[in-house]
Scaffold this motif. Sequence first.
Motif, PDB file in Angstrom:
ATOM      1  N   GLU A 218      11.115  54.222  41.756  1.00 41.02           N
ATOM      2  CA  GLU A 218      11.378  53.499  41.543  1.00 41.02           C
ATOM      3  C   GLU A 218      10.540  52.725  41.552  1.00 41.02           C
ATOM      4  N   SER A 219       9.096  52.223  42.453  1.00 37.72           N
ATOM      5  CA  SER A 219       8.525  51.352  42.673  1.00 37.72           C
ATOM      6  C   SER A 219       7.928  51.006  41.230  1.00 37.72           C
TER       7      SER A 219
ATOM      8  N   THR B 147      -0.763  46.494  45.715  1.00 37.72           N
ATOM      9  CA  THR B 147       0.425  46.748  44.704  1.00 37.72           C
ATOM     10  C   THR B 147       2.069  45.914  44.336  1.00 37.72           C
ATOM     11  N   THR B 148       1.695  45.297  45.239  1.00 34.13           N
ATOM     12  CA  THR B 148       3.132  44.256  45.444  1.00 34.13           C
ATOM     13  C   THR B 148       3.266  43.615  43.757  1.00 34.13           C
TER      14      THR B 148
ATOM     15  N   SER C  96       0.076  50.214  33.387  1.00 29.52           N
ATOM     16  CA  SER C  96       0.438  50.452  34.852  1.00 29.52           C
ATOM     17  C   SER C  96      -0.738  51.646  35.091  1.00 29.52           C
TER      18      SER C  96
ATOM     19  N   ARG D  80      10.612  49.465  39.284  1.00 31.61           N
ATOM     20  CA  ARG D  80      10.308  47.662  40.361  1.00 31.61           C
ATOM     21  C   ARG D  80       9.160  47.016  38.929  1.00 31.61           C
ATOM     22  N   SER D  81       7.797  47.153  38.717  1.00 32.40           N
ATOM     23  CA  SER D  81       6.838  46.838  38.250  1.00 32.40           C
ATOM     24  C   SER D  81       7.112  47.005  37.254  1.00 32.40           C
TER      25      SER D  81
ATOM     26  N   ASP E 299      -1.183  48.705  49.805  1.00 35.17           N
ATOM     27  CA  ASP E 299       0.606  48.535  49.350  1.00 35.17           C
ATOM     28  C   ASP E 299       0.252  47.284  49.439  1.00 35.17           C
TER      29      ASP E 299
ATOM     30  N   GLU F  20      -1.866  50.037  40.039  1.00 31.69           N
ATOM     31  CA  GLU F  20      -0.618  49.805  40.942  1.00 31.69           C
ATOM     32  C   GLU F  20       0.097  50.848  41.512  1.00 31.69           C
ATOM     33  N   GLU F  21      -0.283  52.471  41.247  1.00 29.17           N
ATOM     34  CA  GLU F  21       0.487  53.327  42.383  1.00 29.17           C
ATOM     35  C   GLU F  21      -0.758  54.234  42.552  1.00 29.17           C
TER      36      GLU F  21
ATOM     37  N   ARG G 195      10.399  57.464  44.786  1.00 30.34           N
ATOM     38  CA  ARG G 195      10.010  56.316  45.584  1.00 30.34           C
ATOM     39  C   ARG G 195       8.559  55.991  44.629  1.00 30.34           C
ATOM     40  N   LEU G 196       7.912  57.012  43.810  1.00 29.53           N
ATOM     41  CA  LEU G 196       7.364  56.943  42.497  1.00 29.53           C
ATOM     42  C   LEU G 196       8.263  56.237  41.759  1.00 29.53           C
TER      43      LEU G 196
END
Length: 328
Positions: A208-209, A327-328, A221, A212-213, A324, A192-193, A205-206
């Motif tokens: 937040e991402s 991982t949406t 994840s 979101r997932s 990128d 995922e990241e 940012r990690l």
Amino acid sequence: MSKSIKRIGVMTSGGDSPGMNAAIRSVVRTCAFHHIDCIGIYRGYQGMIEADFKLMNARSVNNIINKGGTILKSARSQDFRTKEGRRKAYDNMVDHEIDALVLIGGDGTFTGGMIFNQEYKFPVIGIPGTIDNDIFGTSFTLGYDTALNTAVDAIDKIRDTASSHNRLFFVEVMGRDVGHIALNAGVGAGAEEILIPEEDLGVERLLESLKRSKKSGKSSSIVVVAEGDKTGKNVFELAEYIEKNLPDYEVRVSVLGHMQRGGTPSCYDRVLASRMGVRAVESLLEGKSNYMVGVANDKMILTPLDKAVKGKSEIDAELLRVSDIMTT
Ligand code: F6P
């Protein structure tokens, strides 16, 4: 071909990598094919200083193409960093009538070879052997392909347990200065990241991402982290930070470590090693020195050792974009 080289020494130095044995085998057999002697030098530069040598012939390398590690052993020699150490090594070359060297290793190995070449005009050729793929002048270093497969296999297994327990896993892979293993194994294992040294996108940012997932319905994840990543101080601190700020997830850390350096080399690494060994020996016989053998667009190429050491092995920007999107 030049007649002046009658005896070639071969060594492995620095961190080992799968495919080194296949490269030793190729060097030894190419020497036999051209009717010149081949001397195996044990424990890299340290063995050169201590004259830890063995005359090898085509049969000395039977049944090693499929073996991980290196039959010649490897070491990082402090003594070779000194003028006295290199003098001893040179004297041993003269005493044992070794005319040229094939050096299998990474940038530290090549730096040693370049200094030795400058000081004694001694012919050297490098073969890039490191799982990190961090050498300029080749699209693949020996062992990289095998290490990727090892890492993907391990991450697949971690995904099984992550999914059963709805957990978030941080998986650290090797890569001190570059993120090739992390990026490629991460994309291959569907992480995922992916955190790599080349990009510091920040811990916020990690967070937040990952939020979101979670919102988008992911219950488990995998975050793949390169050893040299700059986002967190280390993977454990990073995991602790995320667990604190994202209590919905149960977090675990898995450091794959040196298992990535071992194991049976992939077919790709065996074939590459065989090609590189032939090219290295034949280049020396043609009077070439101070180069590294590499592969580009599936063709063997030579790069001056100083360029191989100084140049940067860039991360693939297109693959970053692919990652990128995935991982949406
Ligand atoms: O350079 C190859 C490498 O495996 C790196 O990825 C890692 O940081 C380092 O070697 C580990 O070195 P050592 O075997 O000395 O612990």
